[in-house]
Design an enzyme around this catalytic site. Sequence first.
Site, PDB file in Angstrom:
ATOM      1  N   ASP A 127      35.104 128.457 103.401  1.00 12.47           N
ATOM      2  CA  ASP A 127      35.945 128.349 104.585  1.00 12.47           C
ATOM      3  C   ASP A 127      37.231 127.601 104.226  1.00 12.47           C
ATOM      4  OD1 ASP A 127      36.488 128.903 107.214  1.00 12.47           O
ATOM      5  OD2 ASP A 127      35.495 127.114 107.984  1.00 12.47           O
ATOM      6  N   HIS A 134      46.402 124.151 113.604  1.00 14.37           N
ATOM      7  CA  HIS A 134      45.089 123.514 113.783  1.00 14.37           C
ATOM      8  C   HIS A 134      45.007 122.238 112.943  1.00 14.37           C
ATOM      9  CE1 HIS A 134      40.716 123.060 114.150  1.00 14.37           C
ATOM     10  NE2 HIS A 134      40.632 123.012 112.831  1.00 14.37           N
ATOM     11  N   GLU A 199      35.351 127.918 116.570  1.00 15.63           N
ATOM     12  CA  GLU A 199      36.644 127.985 115.869  1.00 15.63           C
ATOM     13  C   GLU A 199      37.009 129.448 115.670  1.00 15.63           C
ATOM     14  OE1 GLU A 199      37.121 123.778 113.516  1.00 15.63           O
ATOM     15  OE2 GLU A 199      36.512 125.476 112.295  1.00 15.63           O
ATOM     16  N   GLU A 201      38.626 132.280 113.785  1.00 16.52           N
ATOM     17  CA  GLU A 201      39.067 132.500 112.401  1.00 16.52           C
ATOM     18  C   GLU A 201      39.094 133.983 112.049  1.00 16.52           C
ATOM     19  OE1 GLU A 201      37.313 130.121 109.357  1.00 16.52           O
ATOM     20  OE2 GLU A 201      36.985 128.386 110.670  1.00 16.52           O
ATOM     21  N   ASP A 233      33.474 129.887 113.440  1.00 19.28           N
ATOM     22  CA  ASP A 233      32.926 128.767 112.665  1.00 19.28           C
ATOM     23  C   ASP A 233      32.459 127.684 113.646  1.00 19.28           C
ATOM     24  OD1 ASP A 233      32.413 126.869 110.696  1.00 19.28           O
ATOM     25  OD2 ASP A 233      34.506 126.240 110.569  1.00 19.28           O
ATOM     26  N   ARG A 237      31.234 118.676 116.651  1.00 19.39           N
ATOM     27  CA  ARG A 237      32.274 117.683 116.333  1.00 19.39           C
ATOM     28  C   ARG A 237      31.711 116.279 116.183  1.00 19.39           C
ATOM     29  NH1 ARG A 237      35.866 121.228 114.533  1.00 19.39           N
ATOM     30  NH2 ARG A 237      36.454 122.739 116.130  1.00 19.39           N
ATOM     31  N   GLN A 240      30.035 116.031 112.870  1.00 15.72           N
ATOM     32  CA  GLN A 240      31.068 116.091 111.837  1.00 15.72           C
ATOM     33  C   GLN A 240      31.748 114.735 111.635  1.00 15.72           C
ATOM     34  OE1 GLN A 240      33.814 119.298 112.537  1.00 15.72           O
ATOM     35  NE2 GLN A 240      35.032 118.918 110.693  1.00 15.72           N
ATOM     36  N   LYS A 253      28.458 122.151 110.447  1.00 15.75           N
ATOM     37  CA  LYS A 253      28.905 123.550 110.369  1.00 15.75           C
ATOM     38  C   LYS A 253      27.760 124.485 109.968  1.00 15.75           C
ATOM     39  CE  LYS A 253      33.558 122.671 110.381  1.00 15.75           C
ATOM     40  NZ  LYS A 253      34.581 123.363 111.171  1.00 15.75           N
ATOM     41  N   THR A 257      27.248 130.424 111.740  1.00 18.50           N
ATOM     42  CA  THR A 257      28.573 131.047 111.673  1.00 18.50           C
ATOM     43  C   THR A 257      28.381 132.486 112.140  1.00 18.50           C
ATOM     44  OG1 THR A 257      29.139 129.698 109.749  1.00 18.50           O
ATOM     45  CG2 THR A 257      30.511 131.640 110.147  1.00 18.50           C
ATOM     46  N   GLU A 374      40.944 121.125 120.231  1.00 25.10           N
ATOM     47  CA  GLU A 374      42.386 121.093 120.442  1.00 25.10           C
ATOM     48  C   GLU A 374      42.732 121.246 121.931  1.00 25.10           C
ATOM     49  OE1 GLU A 374      42.301 124.100 117.130  1.00 25.10           O
ATOM     50  OE2 GLU A 374      44.417 123.507 117.025  1.00 25.10           O
TER      51      GLU A 374
END
Lengths: 427, 427
Positions: A127, A134, A199, A201, A233, A237, A240, A253, A257, A374
Amino acid sequence: MSRLHSRRSWVESANGHPDFPLDNLPFGVFSPAGLAPRAGVAIGDYIFDLSAAGAAQLFTGDALRAANAATGEGLNALFALGSGPRRALRDALLALLDEASPRRDELLHRQADCRLHLPAHIGDYTDFYVGIHHAENVGKLFRPDNPLLPNYKYVPIGYHGRASTVGVNDMLVRRPLGQTLAPGNTAPNFGPSKRLDYELELGIWIGPGNDHGQPVPIGSSHEQVAGFCLLNDWSARDLQAWEYQPLGPFLSKSFATTVSPWVVTPEALEPFRQAQPPRPDGDPQPLPYLWDDHDQRTGALAIELEVLLLTNAMREAGLAPERLALSNTLNMYWTVGQMISHHTVNGCKLQAGDLLGSGTLSGPQRSQLGSLLELTEGGKNPLTLGNGETRTFLQDGDEIILRARCTREGFASIGFGECRGRVSAAL
Amino acid sequence: MSRLHSRRSWVESANGHPDFPLDNLPFGVFSPAGLAPRAGVAIGDYIFDLSAAGAAQLFTGDALRAANAATGEGLNALFALGSGPRRALRDALLALLDEASPRRDELLHRQADCRLHLPAHIGDYTDFYVGIHHAENVGKLFRPDNPLLPNYKYVPIGYHGRASTVGVNDMLVRRPLGQTLAPGNTAPNFGPSKRLDYELELGIWIGPGNDHGQPVPIGSSHEQVAGFCLLNDWSARDLQAWEYQPLGPFLSKSFATTVSPWVVTPEALEPFRQAQPPRPDGDPQPLPYLWDDHDQRTGALAIELEVLLLTNAMREAGLAPERLALSNTLNMYWTVGQMISHHTVNGCKLQAGDLLGSGTLSGPQRSQLGSLLELTEGGKNPLTLGNGETRTFLQDGDEIILRARCTREGFASIGFGECRGRVSAAL
């Protein structure tokens, strides 16, 4: 290059189809109800059975080699053949499915009746982090005055992901358990993630690959691409934030996926290539191994990307999914070619079926943000949905749908189909 | 449990063999000269041909299932069967190779005449960081007063590694090219790594695996282990320093990883299990998902680990490799069971043939340091070798040899064989 006017097929639903007109012809692996997996090509509301077409001797030469390499086990061998046989098979399919050719309804399966599978066995999944908006938005949450780290504009940042938990639609994503550190605490708690996020992607499927120890030069890096997909993805949070130092994201993560099941070919995307947007004034010149005129002139992709949310309440009320963001692959700071050359410059071996993610592709505007982290500024400002619900992070039952679409004046629009996954409750 | 006296075999070289006495019986994949790969078992200076033994109908029941699952394609299917069939096959081999049984020389190949292969197809490779002395030593280079990050004693830190570049003896490791930042510079240079290093690790081969979404409880985590090997996590320290923020090591590690070719079984290591050393006073109690009495009582391994260096000059002078370190797997802060339960607590799926690395297993003494980064204090204090050469980091031609040995009063000693890799010049 595609024609200036869109091609027409004897598969009527293909003509004007938002995702799968004759100009697209993405590859995938599917099972008709009760039958074994096989390779196919999306065309309108149908799937053209590649394996059956091969058995019916509809292909010759390189197209036949390519069709034989695409099996229900996965498209790895097709990817490994590279662009020549893939183009030959595409040309043969364009002819076979053209409205001027005889109907072959016996080779079609209704998509709605089929199960779609992961299109290839993934050897390694990497990844990247090439969505600069971002990276800036996330960096600002930690370092308001200096969001981008010093390496960002020199290094196409990436990390190894977990291949075993990549899946396709319709994926059930169990909310992960893990360690989190509450604000002000010094010892962690254990429990379900409370800050589960998606996410947005672009996914890249790798083709022929390279020998261990032999970098892929930037000038030929695009030959390594077998096709593209959408990639979600999923990210916890809170896990993480606590785990990621010093070795990067791991359990935050690796729980899931999701990719879209159709592999959109570089050939179908040719009309939607364009020059890489110029680097902002003051940005450094990339090192020579990442710089190639042809790559700069043609290495960017103009693909519109969309995130939609369908909550339990919306589902029960019969509401349509609500758009959370509309962004574009033009927000990539590095091209796919640069990602591949960087990945292999140390001699790292890529293999057919490896998967790359772009990193979250947010745009500069609020309506273009590709994650809840975000959109809610780290969970501080909840989002209000059209039905009055609010979200900081994902709740159980929330379904995330990614879509992608390419449009250009004078060319048929094509799409990627959907990438769908739904959050289920923690164990 | 092994016997109090070592077993004797009709393979004479096995009796008293430092690595491969009858008590060991590690599995591997090998090719006799000019022949196709097949599964085998190391015994003294020989390899017992498992595939041929299966064809000769020497096994029945579970032992036969296990022997049939071990093929030249790799040991994944054997690993997937778990401990029952593996133990049955071990018992059958102990009987077949016992000195009281008839000789079967036709099933033996001299190891020296065979090529050894990677023993399994690696789905995903994960590298941990459970060597606490290494974590402290590396942390001190950056943060002298506070070497361990706050998560270290709660989280078995790990990250995803690159599966495609894992190889076995005798591996040629090309010095990687990449970006590095010279001290005082703000823009990187490009070229061959100047700070190429090894890392002394234990490798763990995963057995049955778990379903996606289903954590492996700590109480049954050891059932997931198919076997052990040595692992050299080659590292380019200069690439790593520049690239690793914020997502962790990538190209600084992905150019090569070397493992030893023989899979030493949990059964062979049973006599060398012991209680996990108590946590130092003041260390926190692990969270319940990482804590199990049985795991604490039996989850540590006492395996002596050795690093040796053979330089070009030593090779030309006919000198033996020089020992750089002698450490022990007792330096693991977390057990293998804790690593596995942590890895899967978020639902991450492990599969047969997945590979885990322990992280560098340095000890507290200088003679126990498992990397040049530690031995030379970040390259500041060169090492002087017995022949007068010096090293801060590895030079082209340097060969790193890892060895492992288990000894215990009243039990036959066993070894792992060697893990060998040699640095070749950059492209």
